[in-house]
Design a protein around this motif. Structure first.
Motif, mmCIF file in Angstrom:
data_model
loop_
_atom_site.group_PDB
_atom_site.id
_atom_site.type_symbol
_atom_site.label_atom_id
_atom_site.label_comp_id
_atom_site.label_asym_id
_atom_site.label_seq_id
_atom_site.Cartn_x
_atom_site.Cartn_y
_atom_site.Cartn_z
ATOM 1 N N MET A 1 -2.599 -5.046 -3.806
ATOM 2 C CA MET A 1 -3.061 -3.773 -4.355
ATOM 3 C C MET A 1 -4.586 -3.751 -4.463
ATOM 4 S SD MET A 1 -0.819 -1.455 -4.786
ATOM 5 C CE MET A 1 -1.808 -0.319 -5.732
ATOM 6 N N ASN A 2 -5.175 -4.872 -4.878
ATOM 7 C CA ASN A 2 -6.632 -4.952 -4.968
ATOM 8 C C ASN A 2 -7.260 -4.787 -3.590
ATOM 9 O OD1 ASN A 2 -6.626 -5.289 -7.723
ATOM 10 N ND2 ASN A 2 -6.720 -7.515 -7.637
ATOM 11 N N GLU B 1 -9.396 1.309 0.645
ATOM 12 C CA GLU B 1 -9.294 2.759 0.483
ATOM 13 C C GLU B 1 -10.624 3.342 0.011
ATOM 14 O OE1 GLU B 1 -5.851 5.671 -1.064
ATOM 15 O OE2 GLU B 1 -6.612 4.273 -2.567
ATOM 16 N N GLU C 1 8.848 -4.324 -2.707
ATOM 17 C CA GLU C 1 9.630 -3.616 -3.733
ATOM 18 C C GLU C 1 11.057 -4.155 -3.741
ATOM 19 O OE1 GLU C 1 8.819 -1.184 -5.988
ATOM 20 O OE2 GLU C 1 6.756 -1.526 -5.381
ATOM 21 N N ARG D 1 1.506 -9.255 -5.180
ATOM 22 C CA ARG D 1 1.473 -7.788 -5.156
ATOM 23 C C ARG D 1 0.156 -7.271 -5.722
ATOM 24 N NH1 ARG D 1 4.108 -3.253 -4.523
ATOM 25 N NH2 ARG D 1 3.979 -1.594 -6.060
ATOM 26 N N LYS D 2 -0.302 -7.885 -6.809
ATOM 27 C CA LYS D 2 -1.566 -7.489 -7.432
ATOM 28 C C LYS D 2 -2.721 -7.712 -6.454
ATOM 29 C CE LYS D 2 -4.292 -8.257 -11.587
ATOM 30 N NZ LYS D 2 -4.434 -9.029 -12.818
ATOM 31 N N LEU E 1 3.283 -3.862 0.987
ATOM 32 C CA LEU E 1 3.592 -3.552 -0.409
ATOM 33 C C LEU E 1 4.983 -2.949 -0.529
ATOM 34 C CD1 LEU E 1 0.159 -2.153 -1.558
ATOM 35 C CD2 LEU E 1 1.316 -4.132 -2.543
ATOM 36 N N GLY F 1 0.048 -1.124 3.113
ATOM 37 C CA GLY F 1 1.048 -0.233 2.516
ATOM 38 C C GLY F 1 2.445 -0.667 2.891
ATOM 39 N N TYR G 1 -5.916 -3.267 -1.018
ATOM 40 C CA TYR G 1 -5.654 -1.894 -0.597
ATOM 41 C C TYR G 1 -6.668 -0.941 -1.237
ATOM 42 C CZ TYR G 1 -3.076 2.375 0.499
ATOM 43 O OH TYR G 1 -2.723 3.598 0.973
ATOM 44 N N ASN G 2 -6.882 -1.096 -2.542
ATOM 45 C CA ASN G 2 -7.807 -0.218 -3.253
ATOM 46 C C ASN G 2 -9.236 -0.366 -2.739
ATOM 47 O OD1 ASN G 2 -5.790 0.862 -4.843
ATOM 48 N ND2 ASN G 2 -6.066 -0.626 -6.482
#
Length: 68
Positions: A13-14, A20, A61, A9-10, A57, A54, A16-17
């Motif tokens: 997220m990295n 973005e 959940e 997940r981390k 991710l 997205g 994705y960021n």
């Protein structure tokens, strides 16, 4: 295995960021005549990758925290 999911997940997220930030930078610097074909293609590619990440991710959940 929860630690592995947390790491995955981390990592997502990295990714994705980073995507973005690239997308925002591209959109903040649109010339008056509009984006070139190359930049417009990259914009579309970034949108698709952001949407997919997205979605990935969201699937990670726990079921009680997912949107219906």
């Amino acid at each position: 295995m929860p630690g592995m999911m947390k790491e995955q997940r981390k990592s997502l997220m990295n990714q994705y960021n980073a995507l973005e930030m690239e997308y925002k930078k591209l959109m903040d610097n649109i010339p008056k005549g509009g984006l070139s074909k190359k930049d417009d293609d990259r914009r579309r590619e970034l949108q698709l990758m952001l949407r997919q990440l997205g979605s990935d991710l969201g699937e990670m959940e726990p079921p009680d925290k997912q949107f219906p």
